[in-house]
Structure formats: structure tokens, C-alpha cells
Design an enzyme around this catalytic site. Sequence first.
Site, PDB file in Angstrom:
ATOM      1  N   GLY A 132       2.489  24.044  -2.634  1.00 40.65           N
ATOM      2  CA  GLY A 132       2.003  24.442  -3.449  1.00 40.65           C
ATOM      3  C   GLY A 132       2.808  24.997  -5.272  1.00 40.65           C
ATOM      4  O   GLY A 132       3.022  24.870  -5.118  1.00 40.65           O
ATOM      5  N   HIS A 181      16.944  11.833 -18.384  1.00 42.97           N
ATOM      6  CA  HIS A 181      16.489  10.667 -20.009  1.00 42.97           C
ATOM      7  C   HIS A 181      18.463  11.519 -20.719  1.00 42.97           C
ATOM      8  O   HIS A 181      18.667  12.119 -20.243  1.00 42.97           O
ATOM      9  CB  HIS A 181      15.751  11.796 -21.316  1.00 42.97           C
ATOM     10  CG  HIS A 181      14.537  10.865 -20.043  1.00 42.97           C
ATOM     11  ND1 HIS A 181      13.731  10.781 -20.951  1.00 42.97           N
ATOM     12  CD2 HIS A 181      13.319  12.198 -19.837  1.00 42.97           C
ATOM     13  CE1 HIS A 181      12.130  10.762 -20.470  1.00 42.97           C
ATOM     14  NE2 HIS A 181      12.229  11.728 -20.223  1.00 42.97           N
ATOM     15  N   ARG A 240      16.751  27.773  -3.349  1.00 44.52           N
ATOM     16  CA  ARG A 240      18.192  28.281  -2.437  1.00 44.52           C
ATOM     17  C   ARG A 240      17.762  28.220  -0.775  1.00 44.52           C
ATOM     18  O   ARG A 240      16.342  28.619  -0.091  1.00 44.52           O
ATOM     19  CB  ARG A 240      18.793  29.120  -3.244  1.00 44.52           C
ATOM     20  CG  ARG A 240      19.266  28.770  -4.274  1.00 44.52           C
ATOM     21  CD  ARG A 240      20.237  29.874  -4.213  1.00 44.52           C
ATOM     22  NE  ARG A 240      21.592  29.808  -5.559  1.00 44.52           N
ATOM     23  CZ  ARG A 240      20.811  30.173  -6.860  1.00 44.52           C
ATOM     24  NH1 ARG A 240      19.847  30.866  -6.808  1.00 44.52           N
ATOM     25  NH2 ARG A 240      21.482  29.915  -8.262  1.00 44.52           N
ATOM     26  N   THR A 257      16.303  21.386  -7.586  1.00 48.41           N
ATOM     27  CA  THR A 257      17.619  20.909  -8.030  1.00 48.41           C
ATOM     28  C   THR A 257      18.950  20.384  -7.556  1.00 48.41           C
ATOM     29  O   THR A 257      19.655  19.396  -7.826  1.00 48.41           O
ATOM     30  CB  THR A 257      17.846  21.554  -8.934  1.00 48.41           C
ATOM     31  OG1 THR A 257      18.242  22.809  -8.618  1.00 48.41           O
ATOM     32  CG2 THR A 257      16.833  22.148 -10.411  1.00 48.41           C
TER      33      THR A 257
END
Length: 196
Positions: free
Chosen positions: A151, A125, A189, A174
Site C-alpha cells: 500500500g 516533465h 532498494r 525509482t
Amino acid sequence: MKDDGGRRMVRPGSETAKMLAGELYDPMDPDLVAARANARDLCRALNATADAEADTRRQILRELFGRGGDSVWMQPPFWCDYGAHIELGERVFFNFNCVVLDVCPVRIGSFTLFGPGVQILTPLHPLNAEQRRSREYGRAIEIGEDVWVGGGALILAGVRIGDRAIIGAGSVVTRDIPEGVLAAGNPCRVIREIGE
């Protein structure tokens, strides 16, 4: 309408074309609203099936996914935005409660496994609040072959995960993850390479 390869055709310059290209688009465009409604109806039908209704489940999965519905192994419930933008390799596995928000393409390689509650999220967004009221955009996600995602992991927009990588449960991915590594955490990481 579909092309010769069975893929849904996209009109150049349409809000759908802008969306798939990662440009700002209007999510309330009537064509997009209708496509989301269709996917939600298919997900509801899928989620209502029993394990014994394998043929019905397979038919729904073929209709829902852009590619890979013939061999995907699905444990409902499952939810997605469009389904048509999800391309699966052979025998991808989704455990219970997975969500794929596919405003941009999501490509997943063969024999990749997703634990329960995994979310794959392509939407983004605008930072500008006024733009955010009427526009959004996204980034494609690519996940290689033989990947195992634990999970509750979140895979965020624009990420690429290499073949044979393992993503620990609860991780927030990310950034790109190379092939053949164990990665975990928030943010996710690399912990170590995976040996033989």
C-alpha cells in the site's frame, strides 16, 4: 478506431504517437483531451458501481483497459489518464484508491497484486521551465508476474519490476528491481532475495 486485435489504432506522427514513444508531446492536443475525458468518464462510472453490479463493472473494465479487462479484480475507486495504454495479464488485483497515469504503456503481468493507494506514474516533465509550460513526455513501466506491491507505494516512470518481487508499503521505486527479491524504502532498494 481499433485494429483486428481490439487495440486502439494510433496515427503515425500524431501527438498520441509521440506520447507513446516517450517523445515531447502537447498534452492539450484535442485527441488526447478527448481520450482523457473518455477515460475519466469510465472511471467515474466504475467508481459509482456497487459490488453487486459485477456485470456492469466488468463491461466498464473491458472498455477501459487496453488488455486484461476480462479478468482484472478491481476495488474502486480507481483512476487513470487513458486506460487504453494499460495492458494487464490474467487476474491482476487493484485495491482501493489506486492511480495509473498511463501516458506511456504500462504492462503488468498475471497475478500481480497492488495494495491500496498505489500509484504507477509514467509522466515526466522537461527541466526547462518554458518547455514545461506546453510539453511533457513519459517512460513506459513494466511490472512482472506474481509481483506484490504494498500500500501507498509509488512506481515512477521507466521502472521495470521483475517477476515475484515484493515492494514494501510506502516505497518509492525509482530504479529497476530484479525478480524474486524483497525491496523497500525511499528510494526503494533490494533488501534480500526471497527464498522458498
